[in-house]
Motif scaffolding. Sequence first.
Motif, mmCIF file in Angstrom:
data_model
loop_
_atom_site.group_PDB
_atom_site.id
_atom_site.type_symbol
_atom_site.label_atom_id
_atom_site.label_comp_id
_atom_site.label_asym_id
_atom_site.label_seq_id
_atom_site.Cartn_x
_atom_site.Cartn_y
_atom_site.Cartn_z
ATOM 1 N N ILE A 101 35.027 64.381 37.253
ATOM 2 C CA ILE A 101 36.463 64.559 37.018
ATOM 3 C C ILE A 101 36.693 65.656 35.984
ATOM 4 O O ILE A 101 37.529 66.545 36.168
ATOM 5 C CB ILE A 101 37.093 63.233 36.547
ATOM 6 C CG1 ILE A 101 36.808 62.110 37.536
ATOM 7 C CG2 ILE A 101 38.595 63.400 36.357
ATOM 8 C CD1 ILE A 101 37.275 60.743 37.079
ATOM 9 N N VAL A 102 35.947 65.589 34.880
ATOM 10 C CA VAL A 102 36.092 66.590 33.820
ATOM 11 C C VAL A 102 35.703 67.978 34.330
ATOM 12 O O VAL A 102 36.386 68.975 34.052
ATOM 13 C CB VAL A 102 35.249 66.200 32.593
ATOM 14 C CG1 VAL A 102 35.215 67.335 31.583
ATOM 15 C CG2 VAL A 102 35.810 64.935 31.944
ATOM 16 N N SER A 123 50.962 73.012 35.117
ATOM 17 C CA SER A 123 50.394 71.957 34.276
ATOM 18 C C SER A 123 49.685 70.927 35.150
ATOM 19 O O SER A 123 50.140 70.636 36.267
ATOM 20 C CB SER A 123 51.490 71.266 33.459
ATOM 21 O OG SER A 123 52.207 72.192 32.676
ATOM 22 N N LEU A 124 48.594 70.393 34.633
ATOM 23 C CA LEU A 124 47.844 69.348 35.334
ATOM 24 C C LEU A 124 47.920 68.062 34.528
ATOM 25 O O LEU A 124 47.712 68.072 33.311
ATOM 26 C CB LEU A 124 46.379 69.773 35.505
ATOM 27 C CG LEU A 124 45.431 68.719 36.082
ATOM 28 C CD1 LEU A 124 45.842 68.342 37.506
ATOM 29 C CD2 LEU A 124 43.990 69.217 36.047
ATOM 30 N N TYR A 125 48.206 66.955 35.218
ATOM 31 C CA TYR A 125 48.296 65.647 34.573
ATOM 32 C C TYR A 125 47.290 64.694 35.208
ATOM 33 O O TYR A 125 47.241 64.556 36.432
ATOM 34 C CB TYR A 125 49.708 65.068 34.712
ATOM 35 C CG TYR A 125 50.701 65.678 33.756
ATOM 36 C CD1 TYR A 125 51.047 65.041 32.570
ATOM 37 C CD2 TYR A 125 51.291 66.909 34.032
ATOM 38 C CE1 TYR A 125 51.946 65.615 31.687
ATOM 39 C CE2 TYR A 125 52.189 67.489 33.159
ATOM 40 C CZ TYR A 125 52.517 66.833 31.988
ATOM 41 O OH TYR A 125 53.408 67.391 31.105
ATOM 42 N N LEU A 126 46.476 64.071 34.362
ATOM 43 C CA LEU A 126 45.620 62.972 34.789
ATOM 44 C C LEU A 126 46.363 61.681 34.455
ATOM 45 O O LEU A 126 46.652 61.425 33.282
ATOM 46 C CB LEU A 126 44.274 62.996 34.072
ATOM 47 C CG LEU A 126 43.233 64.008 34.544
ATOM 48 C CD1 LEU A 126 43.575 65.412 34.053
ATOM 49 C CD2 LEU A 126 41.843 63.617 34.054
ATOM 50 N N VAL A 127 46.673 60.890 35.463
ATOM 51 C CA VAL A 127 47.452 59.671 35.270
ATOM 52 C C VAL A 127 46.585 58.468 35.607
ATOM 53 O O VAL A 127 46.078 58.351 36.732
ATOM 54 C CB VAL A 127 48.729 59.665 36.139
ATOM 55 C CG1 VAL A 127 49.539 58.404 35.877
ATOM 56 C CG2 VAL A 127 49.566 60.908 35.850
ATOM 57 N N ALA A 151 50.568 69.529 38.839
ATOM 58 C CA ALA A 151 49.608 68.959 39.775
ATOM 59 C C ALA A 151 49.092 67.673 39.130
ATOM 60 O O ALA A 151 49.165 67.512 37.911
ATOM 61 C CB ALA A 151 48.466 69.926 40.050
ATOM 62 N N VAL A 152 48.566 66.779 39.957
ATOM 63 C CA VAL A 152 48.187 65.456 39.455
ATOM 64 C C VAL A 152 46.799 65.086 39.949
ATOM 65 O O VAL A 152 46.428 65.356 41.098
ATOM 66 C CB VAL A 152 49.205 64.376 39.914
ATOM 67 C CG1 VAL A 152 48.788 62.994 39.409
ATOM 68 C CG2 VAL A 152 50.597 64.707 39.428
ATOM 69 N N LEU A 178 45.697 66.626 43.452
ATOM 70 C CA LEU A 178 44.434 67.332 43.645
ATOM 71 C C LEU A 178 43.287 66.399 43.994
ATOM 72 O O LEU A 178 42.376 66.779 44.734
ATOM 73 C CB LEU A 178 44.085 68.119 42.372
ATOM 74 C CG LEU A 178 45.102 69.173 41.930
ATOM 75 C CD1 LEU A 178 44.587 69.908 40.703
ATOM 76 C CD2 LEU A 178 45.392 70.149 43.049
ATOM 77 N N ALA A 179 43.317 65.178 43.448
ATOM 78 C CA ALA A 179 42.225 64.233 43.717
ATOM 79 C C ALA A 179 42.675 62.826 43.352
ATOM 80 O O ALA A 179 43.557 62.644 42.507
ATOM 81 C CB ALA A 179 40.975 64.607 42.918
#
Length: 287
Positions: A149-150, A78-82, A111-112, A131-132
């Motif tokens: 980002i997208v 899973s990827l989370y944008l925080v 991953a974040v 990741l970034a």
Amino acid sequence: MAAGNMKQIRRRIKSVQSTMQITKAMELVASSKVRRAKERVERSRPYFDTLYDTITRIAAANRDGSSVYTKPREVKKSLYLVIAGDRGLAGGYNANIFKLATAQMAGKDTAVITIGKKAQEHYAKHAGSVLADYPGIAETMRISDTHSIVRQFLDLFKRGEVDEVFLCYTKYVSPLTQEPRCIQLLPLSFGKEETDTKQSRVLTEYDPSPEAVFNEIIPEYLNGVLYGAVVESYASEQSARRMAMEAASDNAGEMIENLNLSYNRARQASITQEITEIVAGAGQVGS
């Protein structure tokens, strides 16, 4: 002894007064930024609402689930944008969003991607795959700034390196209320009732096909969602900072009042002690 206490209290009063000047200035700056941020929020919401209305209408015409953006898959990563703030002194603003994100990530291989300096600092201290990082972009954010980002997490999703994408941000409700939220970006899911409503409202033909149009408009939709989340989070951060600085200024004012009271008591005690010593000395001389 009383004179020493009075000096300490005077130093303490000056220190608190200096702190109060800083918190007052920060409160005024945050109030000014809140007004501008609120205007950005109000301008971004119609754009997002229009995008969402369009995307659900197209989804209603594309029910076969053939789009890569809607097709469910087994979740392995899973990827989370925080999204957090770039500065502190904002009460529980940053802590609340980190707490929510941690609860959502529990038990998952994650991953974040961080947006905001505080998010960058927070996840640099924790084990996990970052990741970034995108610090310092919220205040001057434009819709074009979201494209890279997208594009990054869309590529990861389409290559199968991540199986779901979530966005954690803080929704601006009012100057006194901010709500941390975590929404799923990918795979997209629209309720059957909602798509049925859109489908019954208008019958539209899509060329070359609903799926092709849907796949083309999804990146724009995600750009709009991300931009709206950053704008909402920035407005929430400034509102939280204004409230925190207002509370700090009020507390400093109360502390100064208490210190002044303590100073006056110490001064009165010093005067009383001096009078007592003079009277006692006069009595001894008279005897």
